[in-house]
Design an enzyme around this catalytic site. Structure first.
Site, PDB file in Angstrom:
ATOM      1  CG  ASP A   1      86.111   9.238 -16.091  1.00 32.60           C
ATOM      2  OD1 ASP A   1      87.168   8.641 -16.366  1.00 32.60           O
ATOM      3  OD2 ASP A   1      86.023  10.136 -15.230  1.00 32.60           O
TER       4      ASP A   1
HETATM    5  N1  URA Z   1      88.700  14.088 -16.151  1.00 29.27           N
HETATM    6  C1  URA Z   1      87.799  13.289 -15.530  1.00 29.27           C
HETATM    7  O1  URA Z   1      87.673  13.321 -14.326  1.00 29.27           O
HETATM    8  N2  URA Z   1      87.085  12.483 -16.294  1.00 29.27           N
HETATM    9  C2  URA Z   1      87.147  12.445 -17.639  1.00 29.27           C
HETATM   10  O2  URA Z   1      86.433  11.683 -18.272  1.00 29.27           O
HETATM   11  C3  URA Z   1      88.092  13.277 -18.260  1.00 29.27           C
HETATM   12  C4  URA Z   1      88.856  14.101 -17.499  1.00 29.27           C
END
Ligand code: URA
Length: 242
Positions: A101
């Site tokens: 993310d």
């Molecule tokens: N899980 C998440 O919630 N975010 C990420 O960036 C990677 C795995």
């Protein structure tokens, strides 16, 4: 010389299995002739087309990036935000293996090797992805165990293979949760933790398989060495000539 399906997969067009399907369906040509049997050996001198698209084989590149916060995990962003690919100096069309993310930091592999990328992302290969999350809330241990048993996220049951709680801060009602997963669904860690009432304040991916952030600062990257690439291929069950 290399088997046709392997050649197509390592061009990044699709996985080896998908390449086999396309060959069987008669959607692959070699030097203008449809090939529908497996096993034909080809080289870069042959002209190969898949579903009408010319396949070209570039040199493979492999990078390990310490993804910083505030960067999108895509090749290009319609909102013109900085992408993970912008952080790497290369003229080759590389792409991220999986997704972190915008606000998540940590280990991200980038490559133009489709075969390896597909293998690392496929849950069948059970590649460990280890995360550490700072969360609001302090879970009871029975709830942490639920993450190991499996919780439903976006209508799919997912589970962690390891979970540990550390640095419990009762005053601020926070703690650190270390968890390892094998799949990589969208926002999976945040959603898994939310099923047991925890809000993720910070999330970092500490490792993917044996690759860690050792020696890198946030925003820095390094090129994977041949031994590491070989080891990654072993992890996905493919023998790779060195
Ligand atoms: N899980 C998440 O919630 N975010 C990420 O960036 C990677 C795995």
């Amino acid at each position: 010389m290399e088997r046709l399906q392997k050649y197509i997969a390592s061009s990044g067009y699709c996985s080896r299995r998908k390449a086999e399907e396309l060959i069987k369906k008669g959607l692959v040509t070699v030097n203008g002739n449809i090939v529908s049997e497996m096993g034909l050996k080809v080289s870069s001198k042959d002209e190969i087309e898949v579903e009408g698209n010319k396949i070209s084989r570039e040199n493979k590149e492999y990078y390990l990036l310490y993804k910083p916060r505030g960067v999108v995990t895509t090749v290009s962003d319609d909102k013109n935000r900085k992408t993970v690919v912008d952080l790497i100096e290369t003229n080759t069309r590389i792409y991220p293996v999986g997704r972190l993310d915008y606000d998540t930091t940590g280990v991200l592999i980038l490559t133009n090797d489709g075969e390896l990328a597909n293998g690392l992302m496929h849950p069948r290969n059970k590649i460990d992805k280890c995360y550490v999350a700072k969360v609001k809330g302090i879970p009871e241990s029975k709830n942490l165990k639920l993450l190991l048993k499996g919780v439903v996220v976006d209508n799919v049951k997912v589970r962690a293979s390891r979970v540990k709680m550390k640095k419990v801060d009762k005053k601020n009602n926070t703690c650190m949760i270390y968890l390892t997963i094998h799949d990589g669904r969208n926002h999976q860690v945040k959603k898994m933790l939310s099923t047991i009432g925890l809000e993720v304040l910070k999330l970092k991916r500490e490792s993917v398989s044996f690759l860690t952030l050792n020696g890198l600062n946030s925003g820095e990257y390094r090129i994977l060495n041949p031994k590491e690439i070989h080891k990654l291929y072993n992890e996905i069950g493919i023998k790779k000539e060195q």
